[in-house]
Design a protein around this motif. Structure first.
Motif, PDB file in Angstrom:
ATOM      1  N   GLY A   5       0.744  -1.269  -0.078  1.00 50.18           N
ATOM      2  CA  GLY A   5       0.048   0.001   0.190  1.00 50.18           C
ATOM      3  C   GLY A   5       0.792   1.349   0.076  1.00 50.18           C
ATOM      4  N   GLU A   6       2.181   1.146   0.144  1.00 48.25           N
ATOM      5  CA  GLU A   6       3.074   2.253   0.078  1.00 48.25           C
ATOM      6  C   GLU A   6       3.565   2.668  -1.301  1.00 48.25           C
ATOM      7  N   ARG A   7       3.477   3.900  -1.443  1.00 51.89           N
ATOM      8  CA  ARG A   7       4.269   4.334  -3.093  1.00 51.89           C
ATOM      9  C   ARG A   7       5.510   4.356  -2.607  1.00 51.89           C
ATOM     10  N   PRO A   8       6.444   3.700  -3.637  1.00 53.23           N
ATOM     11  CA  PRO A   8       7.911   4.136  -3.640  1.00 53.23           C
ATOM     12  C   PRO A   8       8.315   5.404  -3.613  1.00 53.23           C
ATOM     13  N   ALA A   9       9.309   5.898  -3.008  1.00 52.92           N
ATOM     14  CA  ALA A   9       9.851   7.040  -2.751  1.00 52.92           C
ATOM     15  C   ALA A   9      10.088   7.595  -4.320  1.00 52.92           C
ATOM     16  N   ASP A  10      10.742   6.918  -5.127  1.00 54.22           N
ATOM     17  CA  ASP A  10      11.034   7.495  -6.368  1.00 54.22           C
ATOM     18  C   ASP A  10       9.761   7.550  -7.456  1.00 54.22           C
ATOM     19  N   GLU A  11       8.667   7.119  -7.221  1.00 52.10           N
ATOM     20  CA  GLU A  11       7.512   7.212  -8.064  1.00 52.10           C
ATOM     21  C   GLU A  11       6.767   8.441  -7.877  1.00 52.10           C
ATOM     22  N   GLN A  12       6.598   9.064  -8.632  1.00 56.50           N
ATOM     23  CA  GLN A  12       5.733  10.426  -8.722  1.00 56.50           C
ATOM     24  C   GLN A  12       4.245  10.139  -8.468  1.00 56.50           C
ATOM     25  N   PRO A  13       3.617  10.987  -7.581  1.00 55.13           N
ATOM     26  CA  PRO A  13       2.218  10.757  -7.560  1.00 55.13           C
ATOM     27  C   PRO A  13       1.337  11.037  -9.085  1.00 55.13           C
ATOM     28  N   SER A  14       0.184  10.642  -8.996  1.00 48.30           N
ATOM     29  CA  SER A  14      -0.406  10.885 -10.174  1.00 48.30           C
ATOM     30  C   SER A  14      -0.955  12.279 -10.383  1.00 48.30           C
ATOM     31  N   ARG A  15      -0.967  12.878 -11.307  1.00 47.64           N
ATOM     32  CA  ARG A  15      -1.326  14.233 -11.735  1.00 47.64           C
ATOM     33  C   ARG A  15      -2.543  14.399 -12.566  1.00 47.64           C
ATOM     34  N   ILE A  16      -3.444  15.251 -12.630  1.00 46.85           N
ATOM     35  CA  ILE A  16      -4.741  15.542 -13.255  1.00 46.85           C
ATOM     36  C   ILE A  16      -4.190  14.946 -14.939  1.00 46.85           C
ATOM     37  N   GLY A  17      -5.276  14.339 -15.333  1.00 46.95           N
ATOM     38  CA  GLY A  17      -4.908  13.926 -16.855  1.00 46.95           C
ATOM     39  C   GLY A  17      -4.226  12.550 -17.008  1.00 46.95           C
ATOM     40  N   ASP A  18      -3.511  12.128 -15.819  1.00 44.12           N
ATOM     41  CA  ASP A  18      -2.904  10.821 -16.006  1.00 44.12           C
ATOM     42  C   ASP A  18      -3.972   9.524 -16.025  1.00 44.12           C
ATOM     43  N   LEU A  19      -3.444   8.719 -16.665  1.00 43.19           N
ATOM     44  CA  LEU A  19      -4.492   7.435 -16.835  1.00 43.19           C
ATOM     45  C   LEU A  19      -3.914   6.274 -15.991  1.00 43.19           C
ATOM     46  N   VAL A  20      -4.626   5.875 -14.810  1.00 43.02           N
ATOM     47  CA  VAL A  20      -4.237   4.963 -13.809  1.00 43.02           C
ATOM     48  C   VAL A  20      -5.092   3.789 -13.561  1.00 43.02           C
ATOM     49  N   VAL A  21      -4.573   2.719 -12.805  1.00 41.67           N
ATOM     50  CA  VAL A  21      -5.482   1.776 -12.449  1.00 41.67           C
ATOM     51  C   VAL A  21      -5.673   2.054 -10.890  1.00 41.67           C
ATOM     52  N   ASP A  22      -6.994   1.787 -10.383  1.00 43.21           N
ATOM     53  CA  ASP A  22      -7.372   1.680  -9.030  1.00 43.21           C
ATOM     54  C   ASP A  22      -7.058   0.219  -8.854  1.00 43.21           C
ATOM     55  N   ALA A  23      -6.250  -0.134  -8.162  1.00 40.92           N
ATOM     56  CA  ALA A  23      -6.105  -1.687  -7.901  1.00 40.92           C
ATOM     57  C   ALA A  23      -7.122  -2.191  -6.847  1.00 40.92           C
ATOM     58  N   ARG A  24      -7.621  -1.228  -5.889  1.00 40.29           N
ATOM     59  CA  ARG A  24      -8.445  -1.789  -5.120  1.00 40.29           C
ATOM     60  C   ARG A  24      -9.982  -2.207  -5.759  1.00 40.29           C
ATOM     61  N   ARG A  25     -10.291  -1.594  -6.635  1.00 39.06           N
ATOM     62  CA  ARG A  25     -11.389  -1.704  -7.625  1.00 39.06           C
ATOM     63  C   ARG A  25     -11.072  -2.346  -8.951  1.00 39.06           C
ATOM     64  N   ASP A  26      -9.819  -2.578  -9.185  1.00 39.66           N
ATOM     65  CA  ASP A  26      -9.443  -3.095 -10.683  1.00 39.66           C
ATOM     66  C   ASP A  26     -10.157  -2.464 -11.690  1.00 39.66           C
ATOM     67  N   ARG A  27     -10.066  -1.000 -11.535  1.00 38.86           N
ATOM     68  CA  ARG A  27     -10.622  -0.041 -12.650  1.00 38.86           C
ATOM     69  C   ARG A  27      -9.760   0.859 -13.286  1.00 38.86           C
ATOM     70  N   VAL A  28      -9.669   0.879 -14.643  1.00 43.19           N
ATOM     71  CA  VAL A  28      -8.927   2.129 -15.121  1.00 43.19           C
ATOM     72  C   VAL A  28      -9.524   3.496 -15.111  1.00 43.19           C
ATOM     73  N   GLY A  29      -8.871   4.370 -14.629  1.00 45.95           N
ATOM     74  CA  GLY A  29      -9.708   5.902 -14.671  1.00 45.95           C
ATOM     75  C   GLY A  29      -8.457   6.889 -15.065  1.00 45.95           C
ATOM     76  N   LYS A  30      -9.035   8.092 -15.355  1.00 45.91           N
ATOM     77  CA  LYS A  30      -8.237   9.262 -15.603  1.00 45.91           C
ATOM     78  C   LYS A  30      -8.242  10.184 -14.454  1.00 45.91           C
ATOM     79  N   VAL A  31      -7.259  10.729 -13.656  1.00 47.93           N
ATOM     80  CA  VAL A  31      -7.482  11.439 -12.633  1.00 47.93           C
ATOM     81  C   VAL A  31      -7.802  12.800 -13.027  1.00 47.93           C
ATOM     82  N   VAL A  32      -8.937  13.352 -12.433  1.00 51.01           N
ATOM     83  CA  VAL A  32      -9.836  14.355 -12.774  1.00 51.01           C
ATOM     84  C   VAL A  32      -9.770  15.589 -11.482  1.00 51.01           C
TER      85      VAL A  32
END
Length: 84
Positions: A5-32
């Motif tokens: 559940g922790e984000r690696p230190a070198d991984e950038q947080p998601s920005r608006i417009g990024d396409l991500v996977v919500d692992a808890r729901r197994d859904r693809v979404g765009k950060v708005v």
């Protein structure tokens, strides 16, 4: 080293417009939007918004994006058949 559940230190947080996977729901979404550790996501082809913790998302791969496109097409076909 990170724990589950922790984000690696070198991984950038998601920005608006990024396409991500919500692992808890197994859904693809765009950060708005985002507020602190919470992200506001929306399906890549519109749809309802939902919230996810930033520790539960990862960047979407090409495969994830393709999966979302196929799911969107299938949903449209189901809706069209329901009208006929």
């Amino acid at each position: 080293m990170t724990t589950a559940g922790e984000r690696p230190a070198d991984e950038q947080p998601s920005r608006i417009g990024d396409l991500v996977v919500d692992a808890r729901r197994d859904r693809v979404g765009k950060v708005v939007g985002s507020t602190g550790e919470r992200l506001l996501l929306r399906g890549p082809f519109d749809g309802r918004e939902w919230e996810a913790f930033s520790c539960d998302v990862r960047p979407a791969t090409v495969s994830d994006e393709l999966r979302a496109k196929v799911a969107d097409i299938n949903e449209r076909i189901r809706r069209e058949r329901g009208r006929a």
